[in-house]
Design a protein around this motif. Structure first.
Motif, short mmCIF file in Angstrom:
data_model
loop_
_atom_site.label_atom_id
_atom_site.label_comp_id
_atom_site.label_asym_id
_atom_site.label_seq_id
_atom_site.Cartn_x
_atom_site.Cartn_y
_atom_site.Cartn_z
N GLY A 102 51.66 123.52 78.77
CA GLY A 102 52.70 123.76 77.77
C GLY A 102 54.05 124.08 78.38
N LEU A 103 54.05 124.74 79.53
CA LEU A 103 55.31 125.18 80.12
C LEU A 103 55.93 124.16 81.06
N VAL A 104 55.11 123.50 81.86
CA VAL A 104 55.63 122.61 82.90
C VAL A 104 55.39 121.14 82.57
N GLY A 105 54.19 120.82 82.12
CA GLY A 105 53.90 119.44 81.76
C GLY A 105 52.53 119.00 82.25
N TRP A 106 52.24 117.74 81.95
CA TRP A 106 50.91 117.20 82.24
C TRP A 106 50.68 116.99 83.73
N ALA A 107 51.72 116.72 84.50
CA ALA A 107 51.53 116.52 85.94
C ALA A 107 51.05 117.80 86.61
N ALA A 108 51.66 118.93 86.24
CA ALA A 108 51.23 120.21 86.79
C ALA A 108 49.81 120.54 86.33
N PHE A 109 49.50 120.21 85.08
CA PHE A 109 48.14 120.42 84.58
C PHE A 109 47.14 119.60 85.38
N ALA A 110 47.48 118.35 85.66
CA ALA A 110 46.59 117.48 86.43
C ALA A 110 46.36 118.03 87.83
N PHE A 111 47.43 118.51 88.46
CA PHE A 111 47.28 119.10 89.80
C PHE A 111 46.36 120.32 89.76
N MET A 112 46.56 121.18 88.79
CA MET A 112 45.73 122.38 88.69
C MET A 112 44.26 122.02 88.44
N MET A 113 44.03 120.98 87.66
CA MET A 113 42.66 120.57 87.39
C MET A 113 42.01 119.92 88.62
#
Length: 144
Positions: A102-113
């Motif tokens: 929600g804060l940074v975007g889907w790319a950051a979410f993908a990296f975290m996953m």
């Protein structure tokens, strides 16, 4: 397969530690240069807190990376404390992944996953070894 994954996990965690320290350094510099208070907080306190948070987060990520690296190099499961640290790191990555979408975007979410998946795969691949089942005596009917 588990050795390369543990080593890759360690390298990714080391890289993430450097990234976290750099991001917090930028945030601390910005907070210091702005000379603005947020809800009455002192800008110097905000800057110092950001530096401390970056350093502590970086050290914890390096610790998690060392645990994964040692497990990969020795090809042995980490000890009880090491597993707890890696599980905690995986939980934090899962929660931060949910927040970053929600804060940074889907790319950051993908990296975290991806990091979460590497941690979970490392933990599962070095799980408890399957032990051979104890030989049970055969039940033989007794003659009357």
């Amino acid at each position: 397969m588990r050795r390369p994954v543990a080593i890759v996990t360690a390298l990714v965690l080391f890289g993430e530690a450097v990234g976290i320290v750099l991001i917090n350094a930028v945030l601390a510099t910005v907070a210091e240069n702005q000379n603005m208070s947020l809800a009455g907080l002192d800008p110097d306190a905000m800057s110092a807190g950001t530096w401390v948070m970056g350093g502590v987060s970086g050290l914890l990520l390096v610790l998690c990376g060392l645990i994964a690296l040692i497990a990969g190099v020795r090809d042995r499961a980490p000890g009880r404390v090491g597993r707890i640290v890696l599980i905690g790191c995986a939980v934090v990555h899962g929660v931060l992944g949910a927040v970053t979408v929600g804060l940074v975007g889907w790319a950051a979410f993908a990296f975290m996953m991806v990091v979460l998946a590497l941690l979970v795969f490392t933990l599962l691949s070095y799980g408890p070894e399957t032990r051979p089942q104890a030989q049970r005596p055969e039940l033989t009917p007794t003659a009357p």
